[in-house]
Design an enzyme around this catalytic site. Structure first.
Site, PDB file in Angstrom:
ATOM      1  N   ARG A   1      95.135 -84.847 -42.440  1.00  0.00           N
ATOM      2  CA  ARG A   1      94.692 -85.285 -43.775  1.00  0.00           C
ATOM      3  C   ARG A   1      94.897 -84.199 -44.833  1.00  0.00           C
ATOM      4  O   ARG A   1      95.101 -84.509 -46.010  1.00  0.00           O
ATOM      5  CB  ARG A   1      93.218 -85.708 -43.709  1.00  0.00           C
ATOM      6  CG  ARG A   1      92.702 -86.417 -44.983  1.00  0.00           C
ATOM      7  CD  ARG A   1      91.296 -86.957 -44.754  1.00  0.00           C
ATOM      8  NE  ARG A   1      90.819 -87.758 -45.877  1.00  0.00           N
ATOM      9  CZ  ARG A   1      89.859 -87.397 -46.707  1.00  0.00           C
ATOM     10  NH1 ARG A   1      89.267 -86.202 -46.561  1.00  0.00           N
ATOM     11  NH2 ARG A   1      89.474 -88.188 -47.688  1.00  0.00           N
TER      12      ARG A   1
ATOM     13  N   ILE B   1      91.810 -90.481 -52.583  1.00  0.00           N
ATOM     14  CA  ILE B   1      92.064 -90.710 -51.165  1.00  0.00           C
ATOM     15  C   ILE B   1      90.739 -91.153 -50.567  1.00  0.00           C
ATOM     16  O   ILE B   1      89.702 -90.522 -50.787  1.00  0.00           O
ATOM     17  CB  ILE B   1      92.612 -89.441 -50.470  1.00  0.00           C
ATOM     18  CG1 ILE B   1      92.853 -89.690 -48.983  1.00  0.00           C
ATOM     19  CG2 ILE B   1      91.718 -88.243 -50.678  1.00  0.00           C
ATOM     20  CD1 ILE B   1      93.530 -88.512 -48.270  1.00  0.00           C
ATOM     21  N   SER B   2      90.747 -92.282 -49.854  1.00  0.00           N
ATOM     22  CA  SER B   2      89.504 -92.854 -49.336  1.00  0.00           C
ATOM     23  C   SER B   2      88.825 -91.917 -48.350  1.00  0.00           C
ATOM     24  O   SER B   2      89.479 -91.133 -47.658  1.00  0.00           O
ATOM     25  CB  SER B   2      89.787 -94.193 -48.646  1.00  0.00           C
ATOM     26  OG  SER B   2      90.294 -95.139 -49.560  1.00  0.00           O
ATOM     27  N   GLN B   3      87.496 -92.029 -48.277  1.00  0.00           N
ATOM     28  CA  GLN B   3      86.769 -91.204 -47.314  1.00  0.00           C
ATOM     29  C   GLN B   3      87.149 -91.626 -45.899  1.00  0.00           C
ATOM     30  O   GLN B   3      87.433 -92.805 -45.631  1.00  0.00           O
ATOM     31  CB  GLN B   3      85.266 -91.315 -47.531  1.00  0.00           C
ATOM     32  CG  GLN B   3      84.643 -92.619 -47.090  1.00  0.00           C
ATOM     33  CD  GLN B   3      83.151 -92.659 -47.353  1.00  0.00           C
ATOM     34  OE1 GLN B   3      82.718 -93.137 -48.387  1.00  0.00           O
ATOM     35  NE2 GLN B   3      82.381 -92.170 -46.405  1.00  0.00           N
TER      36      GLN B   3
END
Length: 217
Positions: free
Chosen positions: A40, A66-68
């Site tokens: 990530r 950016i999504s968790q």
């Protein structure tokens, strides 16, 4: 710090992230393995790399995030529940490319659509070192789906809509599933399963996403 030490540190941070996801209730081992595989930190801004494996959304520019990690894992888990395979996937809102990379380890093909051209270019640059042959990026209006590549066994939407766009439902293959955050100030995950021409909806937990917008930039 050498490159090898840096990679080792990132690997340990990623392992801690996965264990945290498991403790938060994610049970899909395939989704967890995919999250463990994809670095990530390669998808976040350099100044935020220290937070890459925290369970939080991070800014990626252009008022997008950016999504968790929990939300990424949970949406994939819902698509795969019951031992289902993802098959051909349409992702709406490619963003920085992270979720497409995770999906690529579980899907036969991933078509990732992004409406903001510079963000799509960033996603392409982020994905290039990973050499993922089954990921295809497209600059397009996500509310319209990607009819030229339809149908899809799985559709995952990384932006919140007031309702489910009909175009996405129409591009879902029979037996397919669509996961999308729905709502304005209060949002929740909605899982849609297509059975012939019938669409069954199931609501899940509250989430917070940027809005799904029409058009391209």
């Amino acid at each position: 710090m050498s490159g090898r030490q840096d990679a080792s540190h990132a690997g340990r941070a990623r392992a801690r992230m996965v264990e945290r996801l498991r403790a938060q209730g994610i049970q899909d081992e395939g989704a967890l393995a995919a999250m463990m595989q994809v670095p990530r930190h390669l998808f976040v801004e350099e100044g935020l790399a220290y937070s890459a494996y925290d369970d939080t959304a991070l800014p990626i520019g252009f008022q997008q995030t950016i999504s968790q990690p929990y939300v990424v894992a949970r949406m994939i888990e819902l698509l795969r529940s019951g031992g289902r395979q993802l098959g051909r996937v349409l992702e709406i809102g490619a963003g920085c490319g992270y979720q497409a990379a995770v999906l690529s380890t579980l899907a036969t093909e991933v078509y990732a659509v992004e409406r903001i051209r510079p963000l799509l270019d960033k996603a392409r640059a982020n994905l290039r070192p990973l050499r993922l042959p089954n990921v295809r990026l497209k600059h397009a209006d996500g509310t319209l789906g990607l009819p030229e590549a339809a149908p899809f066994e799985s559709i995952i939407v990384a932006a919140a809509a007031g309702g489910v766009p009909n175009a996405l439902k129409e591009q879902l293959a029979p037996g397919g599933r669509l996961i999308i955050p729905v709502g304005g100030g209060e949002q929740r995950l909605l899982l849609i399963e297509r059975q012939g021409n019938v669409f069954r909806e199931s609501g899940y937990e509250a989430v917070r996403f940027v809005p799904l917008l029409a058009g391209t930039e």
